[in-house]
Design a protein around this motif. Structure first.
Motif, mmCIF file in Angstrom:
data_model
loop_
_atom_site.group_PDB
_atom_site.id
_atom_site.type_symbol
_atom_site.label_atom_id
_atom_site.label_comp_id
_atom_site.label_asym_id
_atom_site.label_seq_id
_atom_site.Cartn_x
_atom_site.Cartn_y
_atom_site.Cartn_z
ATOM 1 N N GLY A 80 0.796 -1.209 0.000
ATOM 2 C CA GLY A 80 0.000 0.000 0.000
ATOM 3 C C GLY A 80 0.835 1.268 0.000
ATOM 4 O O GLY A 80 2.055 1.234 0.210
ATOM 5 N N THR A 109 2.869 2.006 3.207
ATOM 6 C CA THR A 109 4.102 1.236 3.331
ATOM 7 C C THR A 109 5.174 1.778 2.403
ATOM 8 O O THR A 109 6.348 1.877 2.786
ATOM 9 N N CYS A 156 -1.153 -3.641 -6.259
ATOM 10 C CA CYS A 156 -2.088 -4.424 -5.468
ATOM 11 C C CYS A 156 -3.353 -3.599 -5.254
ATOM 12 O O CYS A 156 -3.366 -2.379 -5.463
ATOM 13 N N ARG A 157 -4.423 -4.245 -4.846
ATOM 14 C CA ARG A 157 -5.706 -3.558 -4.736
ATOM 15 C C ARG A 157 -5.647 -2.375 -3.765
ATOM 16 O O ARG A 157 -6.082 -1.270 -4.099
ATOM 17 N N GLY A 158 -5.094 -2.613 -2.559
ATOM 18 C CA GLY A 158 -5.029 -1.537 -1.582
ATOM 19 C C GLY A 158 -4.194 -0.373 -2.072
ATOM 20 O O GLY A 158 -4.568 0.793 -1.906
ATOM 21 N N GLY A 159 -3.062 -0.684 -2.679
ATOM 22 C CA GLY A 159 -2.201 0.370 -3.206
ATOM 23 C C GLY A 159 -2.861 1.154 -4.314
ATOM 24 O O GLY A 159 -2.729 2.380 -4.394
ATOM 25 N N TYR A 183 -6.137 1.682 -4.784
ATOM 26 C CA TYR A 183 -7.193 2.541 -4.251
ATOM 27 C C TYR A 183 -6.608 3.747 -3.529
ATOM 28 O O TYR A 183 -7.125 4.870 -3.641
ATOM 29 N N GLU A 184 -5.530 3.540 -2.778
ATOM 30 C CA GLU A 184 -4.898 4.653 -2.054
ATOM 31 C C GLU A 184 -4.234 5.622 -3.021
ATOM 32 O O GLU A 184 -4.271 6.839 -2.812
ATOM 33 N N THR A 220 -12.283 3.545 -5.501
ATOM 34 C CA THR A 220 -12.368 2.086 -5.639
ATOM 35 C C THR A 220 -13.047 1.694 -6.945
ATOM 36 O O THR A 220 -13.220 0.502 -7.211
ATOM 37 N N CYS A 280 -10.123 4.646 -11.624
ATOM 38 C CA CYS A 280 -8.685 4.452 -11.366
ATOM 39 C C CYS A 280 -7.889 4.591 -12.659
ATOM 40 O O CYS A 280 -6.838 5.232 -12.694
#
Length: 307
Positions: free
Chosen positions: A164, A167, A191-194, A196-197, A202, A207
């Motif tokens: 993310g 991190t 990755c999905r979390g990265g 979206y952030e 979402t 995106c």
């Protein structure tokens, strides 16, 4: 070589204990084990197991952990001539404490070798002579330099953001630096979390609209149980479902997916959608065993993936 990687590496130090201690408590260590890990090296190992000729670059200490990292790559036929051994320094590793019921906690020890790698130590000849340059943008300076050098040499580039945004920032890579690196990237796979952030939404189509200001290449989004979605350079959308199987351990599935996708799409010229299907099945195989490197070799892929 086919693929040259520069990115994360690690050794996982596993400690089996009789119980997880509470504050001021203690436990008895029943056994110790070491397993190679690190997302970047996991991706390269998956590629090597599928018969790709691979090399890797990173910095390790001259400690026992560093020697284990190097041996684990050589055992997988990954070229390590570009690896840098830093005398007196500590290799990046994770200490994983697991009790008899499978409960655990993980401590990341960055050491002082991994992030000490500099752009001046980058093997430019290896970067420019490969078919594909792979990185997760860590450590930052040599990774960004590698992307630039690869693109200048006409080498296809893959940036796989495995963690993310928080991190990445903790590892001294800012959002602005990530976005700036995308202009040198042919395939961006966050990755999905990265994702979206990074984009603040979402909605996958939104995106893509956000990222198109920075990246004109292929966008590949892995979504766990929801499968994966890709957009080509013309923004045609491809969706592949995840495997319907009993998951034993999903650790390393994303790494297996990425290595398998690169193998088929970048090296074998398979279509995006067919490459995604192959990668999904390889990741599914990884989920049926224990550990991040329970990934298929070419023979296993030919029987498991195409059956």
């Amino acid at each position: 070589m086919d693929v040259y990687g520069l990115g994360t590496l690690a050794m996982d130090v596993l400690m089996k204990v009789d119980n997880l201690p509470s504050e001021d408590g203690f436990c008895i260590v029943k056994s110790n084990d070491r397993q190679p890990g690190g997302s970047g090296t996991n991706v390269i190992v998956q590629l090597a197991r599928l018969s790709a000729k691979c090399g890797y670059m990173g910095a390790v200490g001259d400690d026992a952990l560093g020697k284990d990292v190097l041996k684990s790559l050589r055992d997988e036929n990954v070229d390590t001539k570009s690896m840098i051994v830093k005398p007196g320094k500590i290799t990046l590793h994770t200490d994983i404490v697991i009790d008899d019921e499978g409960r655990k906690f993980i401590m990341l020890n960055m050491g002082d070798a991994f992030e000490s790698l500099t752009s001046d130590e980058l093997d430019y000849s290896a970067v420019s002579s490969a078919k594909v340059f792979y990185t997760d943008l860590l450590p930052k300076e040599p990774a960004i330099t590698g992307l630039k050098k690869a693109r200048k040499a006409g080498v296809k580039t893959v940036f796989n953001m495995q963690v993310g945004l928080g991190t990445m920032q903790g590892l001294h890579v800012s959002k602005e630096e990530i976005l700036s690196a995308l202009k040198f990237t042919n395939i961006f796979a966050p990755c999905r979390g990265g994702l979206y952030e990074l984009t603040g939404t979402t909605d996958l189509d939104a995106c893509v609209r956000y990222l198109r200001d920075y990246c004109k290449g292929t966008l590949l989004f892995t979504l766990g149980k929801e499968g994966s979605v890709a957009y080509d350079e013309q923004d045609r959308k491809y969706t592949v479902k995840s495997c319907d199987l009993e998951v034993v351990d999903s650790t390393g599935a994303g790494d297996s997916y990425m290595g398998s996708f690169i193998y088929q799409y970048c090296l074998n010229g398979m279509s995006i959608e067919e490459s995604m299907k192959f990668a999904t099945m390889c990741a599914g195989h990884t989920c049926t065993g224990i550990g991040a490197r329970f990934s298929p070799d070419l023979k296993t892929a030919e029987t498991f993936v195409w059956k």
